[in-house]
Design an enzyme around this catalytic site. Structure first.
Site, PDB file in Angstrom:
ATOM      1  N   LYS A  25       0.815  -1.222   0.000  1.00 55.56           N
ATOM      2  CA  LYS A  25       0.000   0.000   0.000  1.00 55.56           C
ATOM      3  C   LYS A  25       0.842   1.264   0.000  1.00 55.56           C
ATOM      4  CE  LYS A  25      -4.343  -1.736   1.799  1.00 55.56           C
ATOM      5  NZ  LYS A  25      -5.339  -1.715   2.856  1.00 55.56           N
ATOM      6  N   LYS A  81      -5.233  -9.627  -7.126  1.00 56.16           N
ATOM      7  CA  LYS A  81      -6.394  -9.810  -6.253  1.00 56.16           C
ATOM      8  C   LYS A  81      -7.531  -8.889  -6.689  1.00 56.16           C
ATOM      9  CE  LYS A  81      -6.228  -7.975  -2.226  1.00 56.16           C
ATOM     10  NZ  LYS A  81      -5.854  -7.485  -0.909  1.00 56.16           N
ATOM     11  N   LYS A 139     -10.827  -3.080  -4.378  1.00 55.56           N
ATOM     12  CA  LYS A 139     -11.538  -1.803  -4.538  1.00 55.56           C
ATOM     13  C   LYS A 139     -10.660  -0.786  -5.254  1.00 55.56           C
ATOM     14  CE  LYS A 139     -12.721  -2.487   0.252  1.00 55.56           C
ATOM     15  NZ  LYS A 139     -13.286  -2.205   1.501  1.00 55.56           N
TER      16      LYS A 139
HETATM   17  P1  TYM Z   1     -10.956  -4.980   3.677  1.00 56.65           P
HETATM   18  O1  TYM Z   1     -11.930  -3.890   3.922  1.00 56.65           O
HETATM   19  O2  TYM Z   1      -9.826  -4.742   2.733  1.00 56.65           O
HETATM   20  O3  TYM Z   1     -11.689  -6.280   3.183  1.00 56.65           O
HETATM   21  C1  TYM Z   1     -12.782  -6.818   3.913  1.00 56.65           C
HETATM   22  C2  TYM Z   1     -12.726  -8.329   3.882  1.00 56.65           C
HETATM   23  O4  TYM Z   1     -12.768  -8.806   2.532  1.00 56.65           O
HETATM   24  C3  TYM Z   1     -11.690  -9.701   2.298  1.00 56.65           C
HETATM   25  N1  TYM Z   1     -11.254  -9.558   0.896  1.00 56.65           N
HETATM   26  C4  TYM Z   1     -11.150 -10.575   0.043  1.00 56.65           C
HETATM   27  N2  TYM Z   1     -11.411 -11.891   0.174  1.00 56.65           N
HETATM   28  C5  TYM Z   1     -11.226 -12.677  -0.918  1.00 56.65           C
HETATM   29  N3  TYM Z   1     -10.803 -12.199  -2.124  1.00 56.65           N
HETATM   30  C6  TYM Z   1     -10.537 -10.889  -2.299  1.00 56.65           C
HETATM   31  N4  TYM Z   1     -10.144 -10.429  -3.488  1.00 56.65           N
HETATM   32  C7  TYM Z   1     -10.705 -10.009  -1.190  1.00 56.65           C
HETATM   33  N5  TYM Z   1     -10.542  -8.674  -1.014  1.00 56.65           N
HETATM   34  C8  TYM Z   1     -10.883  -8.418   0.273  1.00 56.65           C
HETATM   35  C9  TYM Z   1     -10.611  -9.280   3.269  1.00 56.65           C
HETATM   36  O5  TYM Z   1      -9.702 -10.332   3.512  1.00 56.65           O
HETATM   37  C10 TYM Z   1     -11.431  -8.905   4.494  1.00 56.65           C
HETATM   38  O6  TYM Z   1     -11.748 -10.049   5.240  1.00 56.65           O
HETATM   39  N6  TYM Z   1      -7.960  -5.068   7.619  1.00 56.65           N
HETATM   40  C11 TYM Z   1      -9.288  -5.420   7.168  1.00 56.65           C
HETATM   41  C12 TYM Z   1     -10.407  -4.789   7.983  1.00 56.65           C
HETATM   42  C13 TYM Z   1     -10.287  -5.020   9.447  1.00 56.65           C
HETATM   43  C14 TYM Z   1     -10.506  -6.243  10.138  1.00 56.65           C
HETATM   44  C15 TYM Z   1     -10.297  -5.938  11.502  1.00 56.65           C
HETATM   45  C16 TYM Z   1     -10.844  -7.532   9.723  1.00 56.65           C
HETATM   46  C17 TYM Z   1      -9.973  -4.077  10.368  1.00 56.65           C
HETATM   47  N7  TYM Z   1      -9.994  -4.615  11.601  1.00 56.65           N
HETATM   48  C18 TYM Z   1     -10.435  -6.931  12.480  1.00 56.65           C
HETATM   49  C19 TYM Z   1     -10.962  -8.520  10.712  1.00 56.65           C
HETATM   50  C20 TYM Z   1     -10.757  -8.207  12.063  1.00 56.65           C
HETATM   51  C21 TYM Z   1      -9.430  -4.954   5.741  1.00 56.65           C
HETATM   52  O7  TYM Z   1      -8.788  -4.044   5.311  1.00 56.65           O
HETATM   53  O8  TYM Z   1     -10.399  -5.539   5.067  1.00 56.65           O
END
Ligand code: TYM
Length: 350
Positions: free
Chosen positions: A128, A212, A215
């Protein structure tokens, strides 16, 4: 690091040792098929099996620039996605991260537990921050520490996430373990398990089987958004990159065919079956036959979710009520845990 369940801790609250699921998503763009298959479907399934806490990570979102005028609306949109996908606010606790200040307070304590060397290994920061790491915010660097606080302030035991969060979960376990050791409180924080398995754990871009689905991809054709209508979903699948070969009989035959493998995995995840079962059905057929079948399946699953999101967003009062109620329920758990942490650390206000 041990895989043993945490040892009981004197004075532990009654829920320790029981299971609690927690996860969250950032309000920094439209939810897409990767978020849905990698995380959201698991939340919906788990809520009926385990006490479940799901939040919208607005504190995490500002590690990258956000428009303050839009952030609240983005939180509502993610919440609408949660509800439309089937999270039941009477069953699961749904809230905004910033509504529970204990997340940030515990993150500070964890900043003093985690080691610089641990964070230096985080691959997501490297991706990032790109070439100009010195211009990234410190928040982006300590992002996984806040994530550990999100999880542990509820003493959560299971965290359903996509494959890209695996390293952050390992760090969470390291922080929990070191806190327990440093403050002589064995078993105070559980070592949470990531729930990652399944064909939707890593959904790839529809335009590039090596990237991957994300967004932040500039091409909207690379992803299916939860708000896409049936035409958009079908068109994106029609345009998805593939190869000229037919589908093989077994998963080994997908070796070296990243785009084909991705579409088969998406089909399996959407249908709730294994990749082997998909191949049993479609072996020998080309993408001329497979893509329309996948498009029909995707429209039948995703179409109603998009419609329900639009309905919910037309009446934000309902969403706001869910978030207010969820925040209250979340605080009821986080407040006593944080009070115990203050005591263990020896803070003046404990
Ligand atoms: P974020 O907002 O990027 O994504 C949310 C969830 O979607 C999953 N994900 C995917 N799974 C499969 N294939 C993909 N291409 C894909 N893109 C995204 C992510 O793995 C995630 O589960 N750091 C986290 C948010 C967070 C969080 C937490 C999660 C903050 N605190 C505590 C669990 C526990 C994040 O940026 O997710």
């Amino acid at each position: 690091m041990t895989d043993q369940p945490p040892a009981p801790y004197a004075g532990a609250p009654p829920y320790l040792g029981e299971q609690r699921v927690l996860s969250g998503m950032q309000p920094s763009g439209d939810l897409h098929l990767g978020n849905y298959l990698g995380a959201l479907v698991k939340f919906v399934r788990l809520q009926h099996q385990v006490e479940t806490f799901i939040f919208v990570a607005d504190l995490h979102a500002i590690t990258a620039e956000q428009d303050p005028k839009k952030l609240k609306q983005q939180v509502r949109e993610i919440t609408a996605g949660y509800l439309a996908a089937g999270l039941d606010p009477k069953v699961a606790t749904i809230f905004a991260q910033s509504a529970v200040p204990e997340h940030a307070e515990l993150a500070w304590v964890f900043n003093c537990v985690a080691r610089l060397g641990w964070l230096d290994r985080m691959t997501q920061f490297k991706e990032k921050s790109g070439k100009h790491k010195e211009r990234a915010s410190i928040g982006l660097y300590t992002y996984p520490v806040l994530q550990a606080a999100d999880i542990l302030v509820y003493k959560a035991t299971q965290v359903p996430v996509g494959d890209d969060q695996k390293q952050h979960l390992e760090l969470t376990r390291d922080i929990a373990q070191k806190f327990n050791n440093d403050f002589s409180a064995p078993g105070f924080f559980p070592l949470p398990e990531p729930l990652i398995q399944g064909p939707g754990a890593r959904v790839m871009s529809l335009r590039d089987g090596a990237a991957k689905m994300s967004k932040s991809d500039p091409s909207d054709n690379s992803r299916i958004n939860l708000t896409d209508d049936a035409d958009a979903i079908a068109q994106k699948i029609r345009k998805a990159r593939t190869d000229a070969e037919v589908l093989p009989e077994t998963a080994e035959g997908l070796e070296g065919r990243a785009e084909a493998r991705n579409l088969v995995a998406i089909y399996a995840a959407l249908a709730g079956i294994t990749e082997a079962e998909v191949l049993k059905q479609y072996a020998g057929q080309g993408f001329g036959a497979f893509k329309p079948a996948l498009a029909d399946l995707a429209v039948s699953v995703m179409g109603p979710i998009g419609g329900e999101m639009r309905r919910l967003l037309a009446d934000p009062a309902e969403i706001d009520r869910v978030l207010a109620d969820g925040a209250q329920r979340a605080r009821a758990i986080a407040t006593p845990v944080m009070a115990e942490v203050r005591g263990l650390v020896g803070f003046w206000n404990s």
